[in-house]
Design a protein around this motif. Sequence first.
Motif, PDB file in Angstrom:
ATOM      1  N   VAL A  37      85.793 -29.200  17.804  1.00  0.00           N
ATOM      2  CA  VAL A  37      85.614 -29.096  16.365  1.00  0.00           C
ATOM      3  C   VAL A  37      86.027 -28.111  15.659  1.00  0.00           C
ATOM      4  O   VAL A  37      85.772 -26.862  15.664  1.00  0.00           O
ATOM      5  CB  VAL A  37      84.014 -29.294  16.296  1.00  0.00           C
ATOM      6  CG1 VAL A  37      83.689 -29.563  14.813  1.00  0.00           C
ATOM      7  CG2 VAL A  37      83.344 -30.198  17.133  1.00  0.00           C
ATOM      8  N   ARG A  86      75.992 -23.519  11.531  1.00  0.00           N
ATOM      9  CA  ARG A  86      77.220 -24.753  12.138  1.00  0.00           C
ATOM     10  C   ARG A  86      77.864 -23.976  13.019  1.00  0.00           C
ATOM     11  O   ARG A  86      78.340 -24.910  14.006  1.00  0.00           O
ATOM     12  CB  ARG A  86      77.836 -25.304  11.033  1.00  0.00           C
ATOM     13  CG  ARG A  86      77.095 -26.174   9.963  1.00  0.00           C
ATOM     14  CD  ARG A  86      76.699 -27.319  10.521  1.00  0.00           C
ATOM     15  NE  ARG A  86      77.624 -28.314  10.675  1.00  0.00           N
ATOM     16  CZ  ARG A  86      78.220 -29.294   9.788  1.00  0.00           C
ATOM     17  NH1 ARG A  86      77.759 -29.419   8.680  1.00  0.00           N
ATOM     18  NH2 ARG A  86      79.042 -30.047  10.261  1.00  0.00           N
ATOM     19  N   PRO A 143      77.384 -22.694  16.306  1.00  0.00           N
ATOM     20  CA  PRO A 143      77.469 -23.359  17.735  1.00  0.00           C
ATOM     21  C   PRO A 143      78.543 -24.540  17.990  1.00  0.00           C
ATOM     22  O   PRO A 143      78.986 -24.629  18.930  1.00  0.00           O
ATOM     23  CB  PRO A 143      76.044 -23.848  18.104  1.00  0.00           C
ATOM     24  CG  PRO A 143      75.305 -23.011  17.194  1.00  0.00           C
ATOM     25  CD  PRO A 143      76.167 -22.846  15.664  1.00  0.00           C
ATOM     26  N   GLU A 144      78.496 -25.371  17.067  1.00  0.00           N
ATOM     27  CA  GLU A 144      79.446 -26.385  17.117  1.00  0.00           C
ATOM     28  C   GLU A 144      80.827 -26.167  17.391  1.00  0.00           C
ATOM     29  O   GLU A 144      81.857 -26.787  17.869  1.00  0.00           O
ATOM     30  CB  GLU A 144      79.530 -27.199  15.837  1.00  0.00           C
ATOM     31  CG  GLU A 144      78.886 -28.602  15.790  1.00  0.00           C
ATOM     32  CD  GLU A 144      79.307 -29.194  14.443  1.00  0.00           C
ATOM     33  OE1 GLU A 144      79.132 -28.740  13.324  1.00  0.00           O
ATOM     34  OE2 GLU A 144      79.873 -30.115  14.645  1.00  0.00           O
ATOM     35  N   VAL A 169      81.922 -23.404  19.212  1.00  0.00           N
ATOM     36  CA  VAL A 169      82.012 -22.806  20.317  1.00  0.00           C
ATOM     37  C   VAL A 169      82.124 -23.644  21.337  1.00  0.00           C
ATOM     38  O   VAL A 169      81.209 -24.580  21.463  1.00  0.00           O
ATOM     39  CB  VAL A 169      80.918 -21.476  20.357  1.00  0.00           C
ATOM     40  CG1 VAL A 169      81.375 -20.598  21.644  1.00  0.00           C
ATOM     41  CG2 VAL A 169      81.017 -20.778  19.155  1.00  0.00           C
ATOM     42  N   GLY A 199      74.966 -25.733  22.890  1.00  0.00           N
ATOM     43  CA  GLY A 199      74.502 -25.240  21.646  1.00  0.00           C
ATOM     44  C   GLY A 199      73.068 -26.099  21.245  1.00  0.00           C
ATOM     45  O   GLY A 199      73.063 -27.014  21.752  1.00  0.00           O
TER      46      GLY A 199
END
Lengths: 324, 578
Positions: A45, A87, A89-90, A92, A96
């Motif tokens: 992402v 946002r 964590p998305e 990485v 998450g």
Amino acid sequence: MAEVPAADTAKTGAPERAEEAGQAEQANQTKQATKRTLKDYRSEVKPTWCPGCGDFGVLAALQRALAERNLDPRDVVIVSGIGCSGRLPEFVNAYGLHVVHGRALPAAQGVKAANPDLTVIAVGGDGDGFAIGGGHVPHAVRRNQDITYIVMDNQVYGLTKGQPSPSTPTGMQALRRSVSMPKMAPYEGVLEGQLNILAMVIVYGCSFVARTFSSQATEMAKTIGLGLDHPGFAFVHAMSPCPTFYNTYDPWKESFLPLPEDWDTGDRIKAIDKAMEEVGEGVFHSGVFFQEQYRTYTDKLQDVYAKAYGDEQATIDALMDQYA
Amino acid sequence: MDRLDLTIRIAGENGEGVLTVGDVLAEALARSGLHIYTFKNLPAEIKGGASMTQVRVQDTPVRSPGDALDILMVWNQENYDIHVGEVKSTGVVIFDPDECEADESLELTQIGVPLQKITKTVIKTMKSKNVLAFGVLTTCLGIPFESAKQMVAESRWGRRKEFLESNINALKQAYIYVDDNDIDLGLRVPVNQRNGHAQLIMTGNDALCMGALAAGCRYYAGYPITPASDVMETLAKAMPRVGGVLMQTEDEIAAITASIGASFTGAKVMTATAGPGLSLMVEALGLATMEEIPLVVVDVMRGGPSTGMPTKTEQSDLNLAIHGAHGEAPRIVIAATNTEDCFYTAVKAFNLAEKYQTPVILLSDQHLSQRAQVMSRPDLSQVEVVERKQPDGNGSVSPQEFDRYEMTEDYISPMPLPGRHGQHYVATGLEHDEHAHIDYSPEAHIRMTEKRHQKIESAVNEPGFVQRYGAEDAQLGLIGWGSSEGPILEALDRTLAKGYKVAALIFKMLHPLPEKEARAFIESIPVVSVVELNASGQFANYLQGRLAVSLQRFNIITGLPFKAGDIEEYIEGVLQYG
Ligand SMILES: Cc1ncc(C[n+]2csc(CCOP(=O)(O)OP(=O)(O)O)c2C)c(N)n1
Ligand code: SF4
Ligand SMILES: [Mg+2]
């Protein structure tokens, strides 16, 4: 089936790998062989942040710190609340948990308590952490679980488009720099006092307190890394400007100073003084303000278990004997 | 011989020890092979105010707190005045003549026992007044001194050896006084040796905790609130003994989100609260629905709204439990009916949460949670424990290929666990697609909404959550849920025995609604009434809305549980006068 298949799944003990034993060994070997790089922590992402957002710097610094430690993404959980910063964590490549506004810390504590072997990182904004979620911070500090909490402080509510936050300077010199804060404080600027987030956390008794600036990439990765290495609750105050709603890049570039080279990280009172002085002086210091190692929640739980059952856990039947 | 059925109430100033007398009496009778059911009514204060405790004893399982009193013991005038009206015409009042004046105009047997004076002048330790009162009761029940002595020795009064002698002396003084004054109520309550370990004496909260642990609960987070605090306190002791973690959090929001965090890693988790706390948890309940995270939330209902009546009972959180959410966040809502059922319903709550990957709200209430009852020790080898669906063992599917929210036939998708599975993903409360990626497209929202709803709806087929009782050709049907089961069924038996044609349908699952059973019951009986402890008829309204039918209601909001007699009278009223 009374003997609950408890201790085997991911709980308080070491998690079992899902692979067959042989595969696990193989995985282990590759694990040692692979040296992960920043790219390994990039997810599919693409970040949705505005161009120039300080959060890009925080993301890269975190990814770099993870890579330097070569952590297996399956063992990393990044927990966040709501906000532009939430946002993260998305973006990485790791586990998450994106929860509701203000509750990243309790969720992170649940993750860590249930599986202490995981590397747990909580991230979020100044509003998320110190307005709606402010009540959780002292308690996360008190529990001193081995969690790294990165607050991405832009002194504004980014996601909701520019309202003042608890760390917005009083009287809003902000007016000059903010395009939309006038919506909320059109006459006099912000009436409320500015929270000294860093000083608060030191006073709470936090075992690791540091500050860093998203424009100083190397230094930020290093500071986040120190937080990850610290066994206990580590607070990283990551100043991360929001160029869209409150562009603080220019003033912050001037006001960021490293802590003195001979800074004693073991003196909590001096650390508080330093954090308190900053406001009057109009500066931010970067570096580790305070660090001391205390026993973690997980350490103390081992004492509880030693007293509660010693060598062998009680069966449910044995627990029910007290009602006979 | 008539069935043994005695309702005994002890009342005095809160903090004086009446509750202890009730507890010891209940435990002693239960250990002697009898069935008991306790009921306490406490003021909100820690000390002071009128408080009472009641023990109903039978030789078969007890289903409700009891109607009129067979024996009332009061320690002072205030309590005499409050309670004397509830004594049966054949009942007995035991009062302290130095502390209160009996109303001679009442046609009751009233026996003065100078508890205070005997304690002061004969026993000489005020602490032993409780034991004296206990002794007066046991001797009145016809329990031999030797048995009573053993009861005291096995009770909390026998735990400290240095006090045992003076306590036994106090007991003896009771027997001497009763004997000297020729007091005999003609009762001979049969006490046997305790029947080993087969029977347990538990409160609803105790049973619920043991059920949770038996189901595999190993993480609990909570914030103290009456009447749910005992759940946390019991688990504070028990949880570490099985290697689990109990955390007292800073508030209920932290409790539920920490539980969600723990469950995300694969732990079986629970939090317990009462209405005010459940209100604070509503946002995070939606999160758990959205992220499909197993979670058990216990709501021990008390009198509301707001701080309301913390020490009183009510079934008034049903609307909140079923509908309390922003957006549409379906969840499973179940209710326990009695102490034993608290154990099994707790197990089921975990099994449902794990199987359907959803929050489950388990409704209990103040009365159910705090009364003691006798139950058979659960055979743990028969307790089925369900684990959540996880990705299969081979770690070859990469996170990029893996769909956390895969559309399966049953809408339930394998859930990878951190540290265990290589298919890491980001669980988010934002709308997402199968791959857990954020997606606000109409298609994604429609698909995922359907997934969340269908998954929960299919839980309605789980067995054992709705049960019909009584006459096939009933003229009146009663619908109840949760803890009003006991008094409803007792009233049903009494009225069936009198020849009335009545039936009952008891729900333990409230959402999803067992609609088929509800409709069949309602359509087959001319008059159907929903019996619940709330003002607005929350379950009745819900049934009416779902089934488009018209229902009668029987509601009380005294803050006290139903008596079987209340419902018996209602049934007779409806069937006699329409
Ligand atoms: C309960 C609740 N209230 C309000 C909001 C709206 N909201 C979302 S993020 C946010 C503030 C974000 O500010 P901050 O935490 O500083 O994060 P940033 O966007 O600046 O990174 C608010 C008020 C929400 N999501 N949930
Ligand atoms: S609004 Fe501000 S904080 Fe949010 S992404 Fe844009 S620049 Fe960053
Ligand atoms: Mg912010």
